[in-house]
Design a protein around this motif. Structure first.
Motif, PDB file in Angstrom:
ATOM      1  N   LEU C  92      -0.458   6.477   0.977  1.00  0.00           N
ATOM      2  CA  LEU C  92      -1.404   5.373   1.128  1.00  0.00           C
ATOM      3  C   LEU C  92      -2.096   5.148  -0.207  1.00  0.00           C
ATOM      4  O   LEU C  92      -2.702   6.072  -0.750  1.00  0.00           O
ATOM      5  N   ARG C 118       5.939   0.547   4.102  1.00  0.00           N
ATOM      6  CA  ARG C 118       5.839   1.364   5.321  1.00  0.00           C
ATOM      7  C   ARG C 118       6.367   0.644   6.543  1.00  0.00           C
ATOM      8  O   ARG C 118       6.908   1.265   7.470  1.00  0.00           O
ATOM      9  N   HIS C 119       6.244  -0.679   6.585  1.00  0.00           N
ATOM     10  CA  HIS C 119       6.619  -1.483   7.746  1.00  0.00           C
ATOM     11  C   HIS C 119       8.056  -1.970   7.669  1.00  0.00           C
ATOM     12  O   HIS C 119       8.511  -2.654   8.580  1.00  0.00           O
ATOM     13  N   VAL C 136       5.228   3.336   1.848  1.00  0.00           N
ATOM     14  CA  VAL C 136       4.000   3.119   1.081  1.00  0.00           C
ATOM     15  C   VAL C 136       3.143   2.063   1.773  1.00  0.00           C
ATOM     16  O   VAL C 136       3.657   1.043   2.225  1.00  0.00           O
ATOM     17  N   SER C 137       1.851   2.334   1.890  1.00  0.00           N
ATOM     18  CA  SER C 137       0.918   1.319   2.383  1.00  0.00           C
ATOM     19  C   SER C 137      -0.163   1.122   1.330  1.00  0.00           C
ATOM     20  O   SER C 137      -0.366   1.970   0.467  1.00  0.00           O
ATOM     21  N   ALA C 138      -0.824  -0.032   1.378  1.00  0.00           N
ATOM     22  CA  ALA C 138      -1.782  -0.392   0.323  1.00  0.00           C
ATOM     23  C   ALA C 138      -2.945  -1.160   0.909  1.00  0.00           C
ATOM     24  O   ALA C 138      -2.740  -2.158   1.589  1.00  0.00           O
ATOM     25  N   CYS C 156     -10.908   7.828   5.894  1.00  0.00           N
ATOM     26  CA  CYS C 156     -10.812   8.914   6.868  1.00  0.00           C
ATOM     27  C   CYS C 156     -10.138   8.411   8.144  1.00  0.00           C
ATOM     28  O   CYS C 156      -9.197   9.031   8.664  1.00  0.00           O
ATOM     29  N   GLY C 157     -10.619   7.294   8.671  1.00  0.00           N
ATOM     30  CA  GLY C 157     -10.058   6.729   9.887  1.00  0.00           C
ATOM     31  C   GLY C 157      -8.595   6.353   9.710  1.00  0.00           C
ATOM     32  O   GLY C 157      -7.749   6.599  10.578  1.00  0.00           O
ATOM     33  N   LEU C 158      -8.293   5.788   8.557  1.00  0.00           N
ATOM     34  CA  LEU C 158      -6.935   5.320   8.288  1.00  0.00           C
ATOM     35  C   LEU C 158      -5.970   6.502   8.148  1.00  0.00           C
ATOM     36  O   LEU C 158      -4.841   6.472   8.657  1.00  0.00           O
ATOM     37  N   ARG C 160      -6.283   9.497   9.460  1.00  0.00           N
ATOM     38  CA  ARG C 160      -6.056  10.090  10.774  1.00  0.00           C
ATOM     39  C   ARG C 160      -5.066   9.240  11.579  1.00  0.00           C
ATOM     40  O   ARG C 160      -4.291   9.752  12.373  1.00  0.00           O
ATOM     41  N   GLN C 161      -5.114   7.930  11.384  1.00  0.00           N
ATOM     42  CA  GLN C 161      -4.276   7.028  12.167  1.00  0.00           C
ATOM     43  C   GLN C 161      -2.824   7.023  11.682  1.00  0.00           C
ATOM     44  O   GLN C 161      -1.891   7.082  12.475  1.00  0.00           O
ATOM     45  N   ILE C 162      -2.620   6.933  10.362  1.00  0.00           N
ATOM     46  CA  ILE C 162      -1.239   6.736   9.884  1.00  0.00           C
ATOM     47  C   ILE C 162      -0.648   7.975   9.214  1.00  0.00           C
ATOM     48  O   ILE C 162       0.518   7.962   8.825  1.00  0.00           O
TER      49      ILE C 162
END
Lengths: 286, 286, 286, 286
Positions: C92, C118-119, C136-138, C156-158, C160-162
């Protein structure tokens, strides 16, 4: 007018009978089709619904995907622009249209990618290895609703002030054909006549009004909703119908405009600065 | 030049002796201080390092926080602008500066908030309840490095084309004083002389060069790093020093510019369109 | 703290005595200087005023001019990033900072140029000739004042999610040295600790807080005005002084940020997508 | 699916027989029409092609012109939003959509105008006269093609991290009716289900997926070109037809989106911060 288009190619397809005073030649290579239409008489102009002059169309693969900056479309456009531009002298590039409306943002985006050189001394450009550059200037003209100034007025004042040898105007266009959107570039030496693209009718911008040659470069990005309705139903939309002020445009219009702007800007940069390498152009105004 | 400032107020503070050919008056109300400096002789101009003419400064609370659109600064600016502008005739408002450099973006941001009316018929504006509007146009002039055209050239061509009764140029300024940044608006009828704000020296933009009255409106947003160094150390920075091309600017420059642009634009709109209510102005171009 | 810097290189220069628990190596090639500092003890960390870990600095020619996308800086950065990033797994990339403040806009601009993959299915990327891509995400994280959410909370939230294998954070930095602005890239595996660049202090973003390795990439774009004052006068600026909230930054900050963002983004893209050609990367996200 | 719409109002008009499990009430005042549809059984949901829940529509005059910020639409929206939002607790406002495509830019533009207050202490807000504020946060979620992260994933991670009492998602919608574009606001407590506006199908964003109440607020800005074709010709467009990826949208889409964003944002701000005056809201985030 039952339909609305800025493309000579669309108009030519709507002519049922024989072409008079209109010369048309086509060639293809590497997936690119070039059509050169020359209107050389008033009869031809009336038939095509366009002023006398040259209309060159380069058709390529859809610009929604990946664009090859050394591809056939790039090569074809650079050559056709070089042929229509004066061989030397300063050139003013004007990007027309509203940057806040995506299908109308071609002009402003192209203007941002033009290598302006008019203010650079030969000494400076030679010292950084770019050689002697042609004097190029670049403006985005803004929109009447926000500036209170017609594009034609702004360009008239600017041309009188800086006296370029030619003006290039870049604008988004309307087509009658959904298939042509974002994959067609039209170049013409007749300038721009009222009734174009997303915006409203305005004063002609041409050699007649500016006093110097005007080359117009455009990419169709919208189909008039009333035109699409006519094509689909065979019936004219009545005045006051809800589709009157509407336009049809692809969902991926952001990518299309971005890619079209890069393609057109790089072609213009290469035609105007033939001594600068494509790599340098992309690094400088990428 | 040991220090660099665009504010007559800064210059006046650097004069140690008696003022000659310079008239200065101050008044305060509701937390706003207005200083009117009139330079009426060449001796005064030499002493102040500024051309002969009027310099009005409105000082207010810092523009980083909350801005009251009916506050004293707004009222003072509207009045001072009204006094310096011609009583009637079309006006061209030009926003100078680079929108991509925050402390230089005042001019372009103001231009976006000006109510352009030159293209609207009286019939139209009366029909929507706005009455008869003065003919106002508004442009952001762009930057030489991207357009290849000097701001002065662009304005010269435009003035010749559309013949306004006056031009208002809006630009970010340099001050010698960190305290003045973002809380001072200077209005002058002398136009803009080279050596301003963030950008580089350029041609004078004034009645002499444009042929019509030029009112310049500016807000200091930077202090030259070399100037700050001089003020702090008492020593001039040597040529080639690393601070030579540097500027000092507040961290919250985005909020400051945004608030200053709204304040200046609303004052201009109120001075140019006195028949339109503040609420209507904010709804239309707020 | 008498001065403020985010660069280990600046801190190392301020150490007068012998380095303890700090290993430093330097190499140069083609006008680029690479400095690798390893802090391997708490004593070293205290001396350098930085957490234990690796700090790699790549110094290049000023980024205000022309940037060679195949130059030595590009090659050096790609190699150093490759060495510090995990060999495989999703990554990320987070661009920190305020896009509305030019010297703080590095992070958001880099995020725009990252090739997010990533998608995309392997089937799709292979079919267009790009091979199998790393996921890869951005994101650009925005600013607390506008979102009400701390960057650390959002990440932090992101995370945990991905569940990425690593996070790369990109941010503008503060230096004590005007000469380093815009020509230095720092890469570290210690994440970002409070007190950085243009923005205000915030929560640490590191492996400790996010639970996965965090690589921070930064370019110094400002010098604190109080720090410059200290360097120039040898005296600390008193609390409440007008330079307290000020920063020093180059006039050509727009070009510097744009070039730095392209350099950093291309290095990251090359390190993350080694099978994709530089030309393809530039055409896709250039 | 022969046509595509996100509006319960459009669906209700396509139902020929009697409504079952659907309650509908209408009221009008000052040129605004409010329709409240309640789907209270699975039969109703199947008939309306929408999940069970509340759908409130506020129809107003076209948003292309002048917007009265104290008008009936504003009052109606504020009231309906207040009724659907939880009475207290923190709220996350998420703007969905692509800012680079004008008809899809509603969400990002609304997010920019939301008064984020989650990070402000009560002490601070009381000291500037705003009283105690509800904890509001605001994000624009970006687009999958650029971030590699689904909107639903981002919101899921964020909700788990900051635990709001409710989420408000704002997005551009598709309608079957050209007349409804830009003059209709739909509010629903069912969240957003796949198949919306300009973008592509995506994961549901609702109480079921986020774990907290989700209020969706939308304005129709496009009609699917295939839907318009169906309405005009009575014939379904065949797969692979050129109108497949096309949308119909008004020419003045920039003004429409800008006005709709201001209307929706101000309603949300008023519903979320009832103690703050409209003037203060407009000055702070106007």
């Amino acid at each position: 007018m039952p339909y609305r288009t800025d493309l000579a190619l669309d108009e030519a397809e709507h002519i049922s009978g024989q072409l008079e005073g209109i010369k048309k030649e086509e060639l293809s290579f590497d997936g690119v089709r070039i059509t050169r239409i020359k209107v050389h008489s008033q009869a031809g102009a009336a038939q095509l619904n366009k002023p006398m002059g040259h209309y060159v169309t380069v058709e390529t693969a859809p610009l929604t995907g990946y664009v090859d900056h050394d591809g056939a479309a790039q090569i074809a456009l650079t050559k056709e622009l070089t042929d229509l531009l004066p061989a030397e002298g300063a050139v003013l590039v004007a990007g027309l249209g509203n940057p806040a409306i995506t299908p109308d943002a071609l002009g402003p985006q192209v203007a941002q990618h033009i290598l302006a050189s008019r203010h650079l001394s030969g000494e400076l450009t030679r010292s950084v290895g770019l050689g002697e550059l042609r004097g190029v200037s670049a403006v985005a003209t803004g929109v009447l609703g926000k500036t209170g100034i017609e594009t034609g007025e702004l360009l008239c004042g600017l041309v009188r002030q800086i006296s370029p040898a030619a003006v290039v105007v870049v604008d988004a266009l309307a087509s009658t054909s959904l298939q042509r959107l974002g994959r067609t570039v039209q170049i013409t030496d007749t300038g721009i006549v009222p009734g174009s693209g997303v915006g409203n009718a305005r004063r002609e911008i041409s050699q007649k009004t500016l006093g110097v040659p005007v080359i117009a470069v455009g990419v169709p990005t919208v189909v008039d909703a009333a035109t699409m309705t006519l094509e689909l139903t065979g019936q004219e939309v009545q005045q006051g119908h809800h589709s009157a002020g509407m336009m049809v445009t692809p969902r991926e219009i952001d990518t299309m405009i971005q890619n079209a702007a890069k393609l057109v800007a790089l072609s213009l940069n290469r035609a105007l600065h033939p001594t600068v390498s494509t790599e340098d152009l992309m690094a400088l105004v990428g």
